[in-house]
Design an enzyme around this catalytic site. Sequence first.
Site, PDB file in Angstrom:
ATOM      1  N   ASP A 181       0.707  -1.090   0.085  1.00  9.80           N
ATOM      2  CA  ASP A 181      -0.020   0.064  -0.053  1.00  9.80           C
ATOM      3  C   ASP A 181       1.069   1.206   0.018  1.00  9.80           C
ATOM      4  O   ASP A 181       1.459   1.470   1.114  1.00  9.80           O
ATOM      5  CB  ASP A 181      -0.878  -0.118   1.206  1.00  9.80           C
ATOM      6  CG  ASP A 181      -1.732   1.357   1.429  1.00  9.80           C
ATOM      7  OD1 ASP A 181      -1.841   2.120   0.296  1.00  9.80           O
ATOM      8  OD2 ASP A 181      -2.602   1.222   2.370  1.00  9.80           O
ATOM      9  N   GLU A 213      -0.623  10.361   1.169  1.00 12.92           N
ATOM     10  CA  GLU A 213      -1.856   9.958   1.348  1.00 12.92           C
ATOM     11  C   GLU A 213      -2.333   9.275   2.597  1.00 12.92           C
ATOM     12  O   GLU A 213      -3.372   9.558   3.244  1.00 12.92           O
ATOM     13  CB  GLU A 213      -1.948   8.751   0.304  1.00 12.92           C
ATOM     14  CG  GLU A 213      -3.631   8.269   0.105  1.00 12.92           C
ATOM     15  CD  GLU A 213      -4.048   7.235   0.925  1.00 12.92           C
ATOM     16  OE1 GLU A 213      -5.294   6.901   1.255  1.00 12.92           O
ATOM     17  OE2 GLU A 213      -3.046   6.758   1.671  1.00 12.92           O
TER      18      GLU A 213
HETATM   19 CO    CO Z   1      -3.089   3.336   0.342  1.00 12.42          CO
END
Ligand code: CO
Length: 353
Positions: A181, A213
């Site tokens: 991720d 993010e």
């Molecule tokens: Co992410």
Amino acid sequence: MTEQIKKDLEELSQAIGVSSRERRVVRIIKEKIEPLVDELKIDLSGNLIATLKGTEKNGPVLLLDAHTDEIGVMIRHISPDGFLYFAKIGGFVDLLFPGQTVILAPDDETKKTVIGVIGLKPPHITKGETKVPNPEDLAIDIGAKSAEEAESWGITIGTTGTLLGKFFEISNGRVIGKAFDDRTGCVVLIELLRRLSKERPKGTIVFNFASAEEVGGRGATTAAYQVRPAMALAIENTTAADTPGVAPQDCPTMLGKGPAITVADRSLIVNQKILEHLQHLAKKKNIPYQFKKPLSGGTDAGRIALVREGIPSGVVSVPCRYIHSPISLLELKDIERTCDLVEAFARTFHEIL
Ligand code: CO
């Protein structure tokens, strides 16, 4: 193709890039894509923004976003005897920390990365304690004998790093490692640049390798503002929970079932036209797909959708087990199929404007 994807994922996921300290990751991506794109810049927020012009002059612009940052730790105190106390950057489960190996990346890049451990008291001296310690009470042992020694290795207040997780291929084309991720999304964007630069789509595609993010979609927000796209897709890595102890109704996605199309999450209810077009393309191209079950998580798309007068946005994700841990597990075929679906979208998005 899967071999190239595996190679890219290993290289990118092993790099250290905690939120707003992504430059080691950005450098690797820049090197790979520079020969493929028309324009490339690193903006003030740390986003790497690449443009691939379409065949139509002044045609519509699609923004594809994948974030370069990963969750990690930031050093907040160095004790006189050289132990490092840390703050969490991003969403860790607290019970993950004890017994882990940590890798720290000094901001001074002339210094090497530093390895340490979050030690556990051995059973010989514990008094039956079983409680999960508060991460704020834990310290990283990097082997330093004093604060001065730690500092001589480039460790200061504010140094970032993350939990170490080696990359391995296991069975059935599945791999384990850290930071999938969203280095997975970065791999998808790089692969798309290879494909689309060979045979250009009609519309212009802007690729944002987005900063920060994990602390609230900060890079995506500023990039969307400057790019001003007609439409946007975030390419993410999302929770697969087809594992023991999770009820089917609580399982957002499953491994090996293809890209996950988000209907709605906590940051966004996806634009209806985008949602329908993604499904239409998957069926037409025989790409297996699944829905990410509402309403868990949030992505950069939720931020992009709120920029200027609003940007129609969607999310396509690669399912991944044990996300936000150093032992995430995914299936490479899912990445390949995500590339297929997003490529089809990039070639046809102008049809739904
Ligand atoms: Co992410």
